[in-house]
Design a protein around this motif. Sequence first.
Motif, PDB file in Angstrom:
ATOM      1  N   THR A 142      -5.172   7.379  -3.841  1.00  0.00           N
ATOM      2  CA  THR A 142      -4.683   8.178  -2.556  1.00  0.00           C
ATOM      3  C   THR A 142      -3.211   7.923  -2.687  1.00  0.00           C
ATOM      4  N   ASN A 198      -4.442  11.783  -5.745  1.00  0.00           N
ATOM      5  CA  ASN A 198      -4.486  12.566  -4.394  1.00  0.00           C
ATOM      6  C   ASN A 198      -3.217  12.302  -3.591  1.00  0.00           C
ATOM      7  N   ASP A 199      -2.724  13.385  -3.064  1.00  0.00           N
ATOM      8  CA  ASP A 199      -1.459  13.299  -1.963  1.00  0.00           C
ATOM      9  C   ASP A 199      -1.643  14.519  -1.300  1.00  0.00           C
ATOM     10  N   PHE A 200      -1.244  14.182  -0.120  1.00  0.00           N
ATOM     11  CA  PHE A 200      -1.375  15.336   1.011  1.00  0.00           C
ATOM     12  C   PHE A 200      -0.231  16.428   0.457  1.00  0.00           C
ATOM     13  N   ASN A 201       0.893  16.139   0.002  1.00  0.00           N
ATOM     14  CA  ASN A 201       1.708  17.087  -0.943  1.00  0.00           C
ATOM     15  C   ASN A 201       1.112  17.316  -2.433  1.00  0.00           C
ATOM     16  N   GLY A 242      -5.082  17.397  -2.697  1.00  0.00           N
ATOM     17  CA  GLY A 242      -4.223  17.537  -1.778  1.00  0.00           C
ATOM     18  C   GLY A 242      -4.919  17.054  -0.434  1.00  0.00           C
ATOM     19  N   ALA A 243      -6.232  16.523  -0.440  1.00  0.00           N
ATOM     20  CA  ALA A 243      -6.944  16.076   0.696  1.00  0.00           C
ATOM     21  C   ALA A 243      -6.204  15.215   1.726  1.00  0.00           C
ATOM     22  N   ASP A 244      -6.490  15.436   3.031  1.00  0.00           N
ATOM     23  CA  ASP A 244      -5.964  14.522   4.289  1.00  0.00           C
ATOM     24  C   ASP A 244      -7.191  13.427   4.131  1.00  0.00           C
ATOM     25  N   ASP A 260      -9.343  12.939   6.930  1.00  0.00           N
ATOM     26  CA  ASP A 260     -10.171  13.686   7.244  1.00  0.00           C
ATOM     27  C   ASP A 260     -11.717  13.721   6.804  1.00  0.00           C
ATOM     28  N   ALA A 284      -2.434   5.646   0.602  1.00  0.00           N
ATOM     29  CA  ALA A 284      -1.899   6.519   1.210  1.00  0.00           C
ATOM     30  C   ALA A 284      -1.280   6.185   2.596  1.00  0.00           C
ATOM     31  N   VAL A 325      -3.714   7.644   9.683  1.00  0.00           N
ATOM     32  CA  VAL A 325      -3.668   7.825   8.076  1.00  0.00           C
ATOM     33  C   VAL A 325      -3.816   6.346   7.367  1.00  0.00           C
ATOM     34  N   GLY A 351      -7.904   6.424   7.385  1.00  0.00           N
ATOM     35  CA  GLY A 351      -7.681   6.772   5.980  1.00  0.00           C
ATOM     36  C   GLY A 351      -8.568   5.956   4.947  1.00  0.00           C
TER      37      GLY A 351
END
Length: 297
Positions: free
Chosen positions: A13, A37-40, A62-64, A67, A92, A114, A118
């Motif tokens: 992440t 994985n990255d939010f961007n 791109g998952a948060d 969440d 992350a 996060v 997270g």
Amino acid sequence: MSTLNEGRAVIVTGAGQGIGRAHALAFAADGASVVVNDFNLDAARGVADEIAAAGGTAVANGADVADWDAAADLVDTSVREFGRLDTLVNNAGFLRDKMLVSFSEEEWDSVVRVHLKGHFVMLRHAAAYWRAQAKAGHTPQARIINTSSGAGIFGSVGQGNYSAAKAAIAELTIQAAAELGGYGVTANAIAPSARTQMTLGAGDAMAAQMAAPTDGSFDTMDPANISPLVVWLGSPESGGVTGRVFEVEGGTVTVLDAWQRAASKNKGSRWEPGELGVVVADLLANSPQPVKAYGAR
């Protein structure tokens, strides 16, 4: 070339840049298939493309990570794409630095969310997958590598939200190691020191300390220095190591061994408040001195 992770599937992440990117590239070079994985999402795709161009296997996501449903789908992505999940690297995070008396509620909540939530949400969904495997008679060689920080172990002035979250992550790692070992899962954490967007944004003094050398000498702050230990911890070879926190900087790996019991004194009955001044002074005199928080005078 090491191939400790040949045939394994790994989620990293926060892997669009910095330390996470270095982890993703290192796992792919070591033979693993990687969910980047990255939010961007564009950044994640860029790293996945780098891996593919080097002959590796990766997919972008791109998952948060904080969440609940998105994190569950992220775990499912590894299973759908690669048929398995073997290693989760929780990396992350971001910063919102201020002194304790100046934080807004949002600045506190967003960082704790996060980093700490997270880590938990990803760990929770990955652990459920591995538990189901173990109960079906296919005990995995599963690995969790969390990302704590020296700030979380020792404290860091102006980073109360981050330090608190990272301290909790260290304890979450110990908790996960104790609870998940029976399902074939180990859990360890790293406290990395490297040049990232977070550290470069932490002020001029920090940026100068983190700058890459210009004389060709060993770059102790290169994020790629952190990844070899993470790749090893993510492999089957690390099966005997769990519930530990490692500080990593440059070519130095250090075991962080915090919160051990030190000096104690038992009266055999209830203490009176007036007795305890001398007692506490003696206990502190016979216990290790704590490491000062970063930035403390």
